[in-house]
Enzyme design. Sequence first.
Site, PDB file in Angstrom:
ATOM      1  N   ARG A 179       0.859  -1.174   0.000  1.00 58.90           N
ATOM      2  CA  ARG A 179       0.000   0.000   0.000  1.00 58.90           C
ATOM      3  C   ARG A 179       0.903   1.235   0.000  1.00 58.90           C
ATOM      4  O   ARG A 179       1.966   1.231   0.620  1.00 58.90           O
ATOM      5  CB  ARG A 179      -0.920   0.025   1.230  1.00 58.90           C
ATOM      6  CG  ARG A 179      -2.093  -0.938   1.142  1.00 58.90           C
ATOM      7  CD  ARG A 179      -3.120  -0.482   0.120  1.00 58.90           C
ATOM      8  NE  ARG A 179      -4.341  -1.296   0.119  1.00 58.90           N
ATOM      9  CZ  ARG A 179      -4.567  -2.302  -0.687  1.00 58.90           C
ATOM     10  NH1 ARG A 179      -3.621  -2.683  -1.545  1.00 58.90           N
ATOM     11  NH2 ARG A 179      -5.718  -2.961  -0.648  1.00 58.90           N
ATOM     12  N   GLU A 183      -3.048   7.912  -4.027  1.00 64.30           N
ATOM     13  CA  GLU A 183      -3.601   7.450  -5.309  1.00 64.30           C
ATOM     14  C   GLU A 183      -5.038   7.959  -5.456  1.00 64.30           C
ATOM     15  O   GLU A 183      -5.781   7.995  -4.481  1.00 64.30           O
ATOM     16  CB  GLU A 183      -3.613   5.916  -5.366  1.00 64.30           C
ATOM     17  CG  GLU A 183      -2.260   5.282  -5.478  1.00 64.30           C
ATOM     18  CD  GLU A 183      -2.359   3.752  -5.484  1.00 64.30           C
ATOM     19  OE1 GLU A 183      -3.465   3.207  -5.737  1.00 64.30           O
ATOM     20  OE2 GLU A 183      -1.343   3.095  -5.225  1.00 64.30           O
ATOM     21  N   HIS A 224      -0.481   0.518  -9.700  1.00 61.30           N
ATOM     22  CA  HIS A 224      -1.174  -0.362  -8.747  1.00 61.30           C
ATOM     23  C   HIS A 224      -1.826  -1.547  -9.470  1.00 61.30           C
ATOM     24  O   HIS A 224      -3.012  -1.838  -9.300  1.00 61.30           O
ATOM     25  CB  HIS A 224      -2.241   0.425  -7.969  1.00 61.30           C
ATOM     26  CG  HIS A 224      -2.637  -0.233  -6.680  1.00 61.30           C
ATOM     27  ND1 HIS A 224      -3.148   0.463  -5.611  1.00 61.30           N
ATOM     28  CD2 HIS A 224      -2.621  -1.537  -6.280  1.00 61.30           C
ATOM     29  CE1 HIS A 224      -3.419  -0.365  -4.617  1.00 61.30           C
ATOM     30  NE2 HIS A 224      -3.102  -1.590  -4.999  1.00 61.30           N
TER      31      HIS A 224
END
Length: 379
Positions: free
Chosen positions: A207, A236, A253
């Site tokens: 993350r 993000e 991602h």
Amino acid sequence: MKIIADSNIPFVSECFSSIGEVQTAPGRQMSPEMLKDAQVLLVRSVTKVGPGLLEASDVKFAATATIGVDHIDQQWLEQKNIGFASAPGSNANSVAEYITAAMLKIAGKQGKKLSDCSIGIIGVGNVGSRVEKKAISLDMKVVLNDPPLARKTADPKYRPLEEALGCDFVTIHTPLTRDGQDPTYHMADREFFSKIKPGAVFMNTARGAVMETAAVENAVKEAKISGLVLDVWENEPDISMEMLKLADIATPHIAGYSFDGKVAGMIMIYDACCRHFGIEPSRKTADFLPRASVPFIDAAELTGDEQSRIEAAVSRVYDIMNDDSELRKITEQDAGQRPVYFDMLRKNYPVRREFTNTKVKGANKGLARKLSGIGFQVE
């Protein structure tokens, strides 16, 4: 039964239509109004699930087709007696293949032999354990760090963080937590990088907020690390353009976005939904997987030393630099459109199959062992 689903879950309509009426929407656009008369909510990691979204809804079951659950208020769901499921392990192999591809690229670029390198794996759950197996198959020395598992098992194979930071590659595979005994929020901070082995390669596919952006940027600028591989980013989809510029490999991602992993995650939450409502499942993984795009590789076509041949085989199935080049085009966008572009790359991600769908013919014993170890079928 009305089902609201993230449009980025592959085949979600085809699969869940067996149990209800499916409506899809982009994950970031889901609203309380949209869910007012729905009974099922299916999301991925971009949708925050809790009272703000569901308080006024009739939702009885919510699920995320991801392994991470930091976007889910599980305590609130339990209090409201709303069923919940996630997809632990569904995309773990996909992430491990991403790490393998990244290490091969970086090692080639830096002129290193992976068999002479060590890797520190921080977080040894579904993903980290698969990274461990692939690294061992490539004859790397592996150092494992996982304080919760160390306490639970008392197994001496779990080492202190400082030992993991002393490796040539350092990769993070922890959940994002902000409290408890082992908070991971901003784990990779200035102190973290002050202890990392000089010249190490840092990789994060967990993350974005597990790392402190400024600390990572400084680590590159001050040459504390020699390589940076990032698939996840703070804030993000509004990612740091400075961090992007500094990264050796940068992707939007998608480490866990193999088609196999996506379909597996979808089937896991489908099965869980069926169990919750007492419905017999009528769909399975094989119903949705296409033929492999690269079913065979002839080892005779792979050239160079052993590591180069492995890298060539991996690149035929998954060329990580294609994802890198697509993300770097974000700099061509107006600042306000960059988050939209980032999400578009994820939504329109091309089909990527895992190594196990490809057979390699004619490999010698040593090459065959390593290719098999990272997931290929070998004849």
